[in-house]
Design a protein around this motif. Structure first.
Motif, PDB file in Angstrom:
ATOM      1  N   PHE A   1      32.048 148.815  80.002  1.00  0.00           N
ATOM      2  CA  PHE A   1      31.388 147.602  79.540  1.00  0.00           C
ATOM      3  C   PHE A   1      30.033 147.913  78.905  1.00  0.00           C
ATOM      4  O   PHE A   1      29.310 148.810  79.354  1.00  0.00           O
TER       5      PHE A   1
ATOM      6  N   LYS B   1      26.800 146.442  78.968  1.00  0.00           N
ATOM      7  CA  LYS B   1      26.129 145.432  79.781  1.00  0.00           C
ATOM      8  C   LYS B   1      25.075 144.658  78.991  1.00  0.00           C
ATOM      9  O   LYS B   1      24.673 143.561  79.403  1.00  0.00           O
ATOM     10  N   SER B   2      24.640 145.199  77.858  1.00  0.00           N
ATOM     11  CA  SER B   2      23.686 144.452  77.033  1.00  0.00           C
ATOM     12  C   SER B   2      24.324 143.202  76.445  1.00  0.00           C
ATOM     13  O   SER B   2      23.621 142.272  76.015  1.00  0.00           O
TER      14      SER B   2
ATOM     15  N   MET C   1      26.343 141.353  78.313  1.00  0.00           N
ATOM     16  CA  MET C   1      26.812 140.607  79.480  1.00  0.00           C
ATOM     17  C   MET C   1      25.623 140.119  80.319  1.00  0.00           C
ATOM     18  O   MET C   1      25.492 140.474  81.493  1.00  0.00           O
TER      19      MET C   1
ATOM     20  N   VAL D   1      24.843 140.567  84.542  1.00  0.00           N
ATOM     21  CA  VAL D   1      23.658 141.290  85.009  1.00  0.00           C
ATOM     22  C   VAL D   1      22.799 140.399  85.912  1.00  0.00           C
ATOM     23  O   VAL D   1      22.320 140.824  86.967  1.00  0.00           O
TER      24      VAL D   1
ATOM     25  N   LYS E   1      27.027 151.029  89.023  1.00  0.00           N
ATOM     26  CA  LYS E   1      26.395 150.149  88.044  1.00  0.00           C
ATOM     27  C   LYS E   1      27.373 149.110  87.496  1.00  0.00           C
ATOM     28  O   LYS E   1      27.047 148.374  86.567  1.00  0.00           O
ATOM     29  N   ARG E   2      28.577 149.052  88.074  1.00  0.00           N
ATOM     30  CA  ARG E   2      29.630 148.151  87.616  1.00  0.00           C
ATOM     31  C   ARG E   2      29.802 148.273  86.088  1.00  0.00           C
ATOM     32  O   ARG E   2      29.774 147.296  85.366  1.00  0.00           O
ATOM     33  N   GLU E   3      30.042 149.513  85.664  1.00  0.00           N
ATOM     34  CA  GLU E   3      30.208 149.791  84.244  1.00  0.00           C
ATOM     35  C   GLU E   3      31.668 149.764  83.798  1.00  0.00           C
ATOM     36  O   GLU E   3      31.941 149.498  82.628  1.00  0.00           O
TER      37      GLU E   3
ATOM     38  N   VAL F   1      34.209 144.760  86.814  1.00  0.00           N
ATOM     39  CA  VAL F   1      33.353 143.627  87.170  1.00  0.00           C
ATOM     40  C   VAL F   1      34.138 142.740  88.127  1.00  0.00           C
ATOM     41  O   VAL F   1      35.273 142.363  87.833  1.00  0.00           O
TER      42      VAL F   1
ATOM     43  N   GLN G   1      35.152 141.194  76.930  1.00  0.00           N
ATOM     44  CA  GLN G   1      33.825 141.306  77.524  1.00  0.00           C
ATOM     45  C   GLN G   1      33.116 139.945  77.532  1.00  0.00           C
ATOM     46  O   GLN G   1      32.457 139.577  78.505  1.00  0.00           O
TER      47      GLN G   1
ATOM     48  N   ASP H   1      31.848 137.717  80.889  1.00  0.00           N
ATOM     49  CA  ASP H   1      30.496 137.196  81.012  1.00  0.00           C
ATOM     50  C   ASP H   1      30.495 135.668  81.110  1.00  0.00           C
ATOM     51  O   ASP H   1      29.659 135.080  81.813  1.00  0.00           O
TER      52      ASP H   1
END
Length: 399
Positions: A148, A150-151, A153, A157, A172-174, A177, A323, A327
């Motif tokens: 993912f 994350k920027s 999402m 975050v 880091k849940r990369e 999720v 993604q 989110d």
């Protein structure tokens, strides 16, 4: 080859992969007829025991697509009539029509279904799948999922619950999720068992012979039986786990346990073919809607918990949109109707205050906001121990 034999092969494969079985050990099993040559070829192509951990590629930035393909478990999103309101909200906001497929009944079975596709970088059209965290880890190790960005999402975050934000396999849940967390319950037909069940040990009562089901998820079933034996799953030794499996295997061989299942145990309870089961918390709610005769409760000795998480597989045709979808459901106001319908433990902060306003009874539900003081998870064993435990469990449930 029959469907049953195919599933047997997949479960045997899964057990061996869970344990990190090396090629030499695998070949010895194959020589004994445990696996097909096709499976051996697949593992040989995996590139050894190190897998693909850390090699996942970040989802590329792109445009929101017109369609999205979402694979999930049954009864795992809100439904209203013949519609799924959350998916309709996503379509209205993003213009994306979601094809939602309830094709996941069991982690092992689903892995067997997709592994060859994923291994060649083909998602089978899937943009999202939801599997339990231990399988999320394995999917990543094999290079089957994307990472993912994350920027993209901000809701994830900001709103992910601390309790599920940093598992050891994905701190880091990369690559995963959380979708929902759940509990393992005793679920039973109160009109047929002659009273309430209070312990996992009740499932071994001879008066229920042939009318009991347990879960094909090793961690849920073995952990529950360990608790029934007075052992905390987090502290169990390999020998204690094997003793629990021996108890399960004897009950299976004696005909006490009717079958080991994924979600399909619900059908047996509704039909009366089964009167008692180890089952999952959200299913219990749906079963009570279908039948007033169904009851459920935590075992007195404690209960197992689990988390199912969203991943984007390799080759997903609409990964960027997937993604966005993940989110989207991390907005508390979007998550609330999902929680109210399925009644699992939500991974999103801020749900309880919203439920207190819209549905005060649910805001007090121990299905959604359980007392975790008696919750447990099975410990992580060494690779060698895990191999032995997994193999023993697969033998016990007849694979």
């Amino acid at each position: 080859m029959s469907d049953r034999n195919d599933l047997d092969i997949e479960r045997a494969l899964d057990a061996m992969m869970a344990a990190g079985m090396n090629r030499r050990t695998l070949m010895r099993h194959a020589g004994a007829g445990a696996l097909s040559l096709g499976v051996i070829g697949f593992l040989a192509a995996c590139g050894g025991d190190d897998g693909g951990n850390g090699a996942a590629k970040v989802i590329a930035k792109g445009e929101v697509s017109d369609t999205l393909n979402f694979s999930n478990w049954p009864l795992y999103i809100d439904v209203e009539g013949k519609k799924r309101p959350t998916l309709d909200k996503f379509r209205r906001e993003y213009g994306t029509r979601v094809k939602y497929t309830e094709e996941i009944n069991d982690n092992v079975e689903f892995f067997g279904k997709v592994r060859q596709q994923y291994d060649r970088g083909d998602s089978g059209g899937r943009d999202i799948h939801v599997v339990t965290d231990w399988l999320c880890n394995r999917m990543n190790q094999l290079g089957f999922v994307q990472k993912f960005d994350k920027s993209e999402m901000p809701n994830v975050v900001k709103n992910i619950e601390d309790a599920v934000a940093s598992p050891d396999f994905d701190p880091k849940r990369e690559i995963s999720v959380p979708w929902q967390s759940g509990q393992v319950f005793l679920i039973y037909r109160k009109d047929k068992v002659g009273g309430d069940l209070t312990s996992v040990n009740d499932l071994f009562d001879p008066k229920f012979k042939g009318k009991v089901t347990m879960l094909s998820e090793m961690r849920d079933t073995v952990g529950s039986v360990l608790l029934g034996n007075g052992v905390e799953p987090e502290k169990a030794t390999k020998d204690q786990a094997l003793e629990a499996i021996e108890k399960i295997q004897k009950a299976s061989a004696d005909g006490q346990i009717r079958r080991f299942t994924g979600n399909e145990y619900t059908r047996g309870l509704l039909s009366g073919d089964a009167v008692a089961a180890l089952g999952w918390s959200g299913d219990a709610v749906q079963l009570q809607i279908d039948s007033d005769d169904v009851a459920y409760r935590h075992p007195d000795e404690g209960f197992m918990i689990f988390t199912d998480s969203v991943q984007v597989p390799v080759g997903a045709p609409h990964a960027f949109t997937a993604q966005k979808m993940v989110d989207f459901v991390y907005r508390p106001e979007i998550q609330v109707p999902i929680t109210a319908y399925i009644q699992y433990v939500p991974p999103v902060k801020g749900i309880r205050p919203l439920l207190e306003r819209s549905n005060p009874e649910l805001a007090e539900s121990d299905l959604i906001f359980p007392d975790l003081s008696k919750s447990h998870s099975l410990k992580t064993f060494s690779d060698e121990e895990e191999q032995e435990i997994e193999a023993a469990f697969q033998a016990a449930i007849g694979t």
